[in-house]
Write a protein that holds these residues in place. Structure first.
Motif, PDB file in Angstrom:
ATOM      1  N   ASN A   1       0.825  -1.200   0.000  1.00 15.54           N
ATOM      2  CA  ASN A   1       0.000   0.000   0.000  1.00 15.54           C
ATOM      3  C   ASN A   1       0.866   1.259   0.000  1.00 15.54           C
ATOM      4  OD1 ASN A   1      -2.422   1.436   0.068  1.00 15.54           O
ATOM      5  ND2 ASN A   1      -2.329   1.666   2.279  1.00 15.54           N
ATOM      6  N   GLY A   2       0.434   2.287  -0.738  1.00 21.08           N
ATOM      7  CA  GLY A   2       1.144   3.557  -0.747  1.00 21.08           C
ATOM      8  C   GLY A   2       2.053   3.713  -1.952  1.00 21.08           C
ATOM      9  N   THR A   3       2.702   4.879  -2.034  1.00 23.07           N
ATOM     10  CA  THR A   3       3.616   5.160  -3.132  1.00 23.07           C
ATOM     11  C   THR A   3       4.911   4.363  -2.965  1.00 23.07           C
ATOM     12  OG1 THR A   3       4.645   7.017  -1.961  1.00 23.07           O
ATOM     13  CG2 THR A   3       2.696   7.503  -3.299  1.00 23.07           C
ATOM     14  N   THR A   4       5.727   4.372  -4.006  1.00 22.38           N
ATOM     15  CA  THR A   4       7.009   3.677  -3.941  1.00 22.38           C
ATOM     16  C   THR A   4       7.876   4.250  -2.827  1.00 22.38           C
ATOM     17  OG1 THR A   4       6.951   3.172  -6.312  1.00 22.38           O
ATOM     18  CG2 THR A   4       9.110   3.129  -5.227  1.00 22.38           C
ATOM     19  N   GLU A   5       7.840   5.569  -2.653  1.00 24.38           N
ATOM     20  CA  GLU A   5       8.648   6.204  -1.610  1.00 24.38           C
ATOM     21  C   GLU A   5       8.214   5.736  -0.222  1.00 24.38           C
ATOM     22  OE1 GLU A   5       7.214   7.782  -4.110  1.00 24.38           O
ATOM     23  OE2 GLU A   5       9.031   8.263  -5.282  1.00 24.38           O
ATOM     24  N   VAL A   6       6.897   5.642   0.005  1.00 25.38           N
ATOM     25  CA  VAL A   6       6.391   5.190   1.304  1.00 25.38           C
ATOM     26  C   VAL A   6       6.794   3.746   1.555  1.00 25.38           C
ATOM     27  CG1 VAL A   6       4.290   4.639   2.605  1.00 25.38           C
ATOM     28  CG2 VAL A   6       4.472   6.818   1.389  1.00 25.38           C
ATOM     29  N   ARG A   7       6.695   2.907   0.526  1.00 27.03           N
ATOM     30  CA  ARG A   7       7.059   1.499   0.679  1.00 27.03           C
ATOM     31  C   ARG A   7       8.551   1.352   0.976  1.00 27.03           C
ATOM     32  NH1 ARG A   7       4.833  -1.647  -4.430  1.00 27.03           N
ATOM     33  NH2 ARG A   7       5.552  -3.426  -3.186  1.00 27.03           N
ATOM     34  N   LEU A   8       9.388   2.144   0.296  1.00 22.64           N
ATOM     35  CA  LEU A   8      10.815   2.103   0.562  1.00 22.64           C
ATOM     36  C   LEU A   8      11.123   2.592   1.978  1.00 22.64           C
ATOM     37  CD1 LEU A   8      12.224   3.456  -2.830  1.00 22.64           C
ATOM     38  CD2 LEU A   8      12.476   1.138  -1.932  1.00 22.64           C
ATOM     39  N   PHE A   9      10.360   3.563   2.442  1.00 25.24           N
ATOM     40  CA  PHE A   9      10.550   4.076   3.802  1.00 25.24           C
ATOM     41  C   PHE A   9      10.257   2.988   4.834  1.00 25.24           C
ATOM     42  CE2 PHE A   9       8.916   6.393   7.576  1.00 25.24           C
ATOM     43  CZ  PHE A   9      10.065   7.109   7.889  1.00 25.24           C
ATOM     44  N   LYS A  10       9.175   2.253   4.631  1.00 25.76           N
ATOM     45  CA  LYS A  10       8.838   1.176   5.561  1.00 25.76           C
ATOM     46  C   LYS A  10       9.878   0.059   5.505  1.00 25.76           C
ATOM     47  CE  LYS A  10       3.858   1.998   5.091  1.00 25.76           C
ATOM     48  NZ  LYS A  10       2.590   1.467   4.528  1.00 25.76           N
TER      49      LYS A  10
END
Length: 239
Positions: free
Chosen positions: A134-143
């Motif tokens: 779920n979320g943008t690529t940036e959010v997924r990379l952050f998690k």
């Protein structure tokens, strides 16, 4: 080596700091900051899945069995599965992790094996990216970055604790160098670890090159439940 309380304390502090950075810089949504921080905290126990001590293994399997199905929810929703179908998959994930993975770990892993290695860290990062759909690529990379930081904190602490300070200065224990390694002593374990890195890396690459727009309405595919799952899995593997 550092004990369970030390590992979880350090990874938790790192998770709080990591999530706070995302919040203070206003680059990440608050829920994503909380999730990334929590993943960082829990990832501090991941390398000890091969431990003879039942505490971290039991805690991690219980946590993973409960959380992984929730992280996969958006990916299952993209398939337009019914609530009952998603519940069935969630139950299957729970049993596979809580029972199946626990049995595999008990039979085929040794402490300070490939779970304590740089490739295992990369695998944890890639797996987190794939699961956090779920979320943008940036959010997924952050998690996924939170998982990597928590995992690395465990490896680093093990190496620090492998240095003993005495009157004559520092001297290393036998375990020094066994955490931050690229290869272990078991060739089969090395092959399995790198094969998993390659497989999950392919899935992550597919997600990076074909990101799903969360606003996109997915048309309900035709076919049975099994056929839809099989088709979705095939689509994840780049050709």
């Amino acid at each position: 080596m550092a004990d369970f309380k030390t590992h979880i304390s350090v990874s938790t502090m790192a998770g709080v700091a990591y999530g706070s950075v995302g919040y203070v810089t206003e680059t990440m949504p608050v829920p994503s900051c909380i999730i990334a921080g929590a993943l960082c905290s829990v990832a501090g126990m991941l390398p000890d899945l091969d431990s003879d001590n039942s505490t971290p293994v039991r805690e991690m399997l219980s946590f993973g069995a409960a959380v992984v199905p929730m992280l996969l929810l958006s990916r299952l929703q993209a398939l337009n599965l019914s609530n009952e179908e998603m519940v069935c998959i969630g139950l299957g994930c729970y049993l596979a992790i809580r029972v199946g993975l626990g049995e595999i770990l008990g039979r085929f892993t040794v402490h300070r094996g490939m779970f304590h290695s740089i490739p295992a860290l990369i695998l944890a990062f890639l797996a987190a990216f794939v699961m956090c759909h779920n979320g943008t690529t940036e959010v997924r990379l952050f998690k996924a970055g939170g998982v990597a930081i928590g995992f690395f904190s465990h490896l680093l602490l093990d190496e620090i604790w492998a240095v003993k300070w005495g009157v004559l200065g520092p001297r290393t224990k036998k375990s020094f160098g066994t955490a931050l390694k690229m290869f272990g002593e078991d060739g089969v374990a090395n092959t399995a670890c790198y094969a998993l890195v390659l497989l999950v890396g392919m899935l992550a690459y597919q997600d990076l090159t074909h990101p799903m727009d969360p606003r996109t309405v997915v048309e309900k595919p035709e076919g049975t439940f099994i056929e839809r799952i099989s088709s979705a899995f095939q689509d994840e593997i780049p050709r």
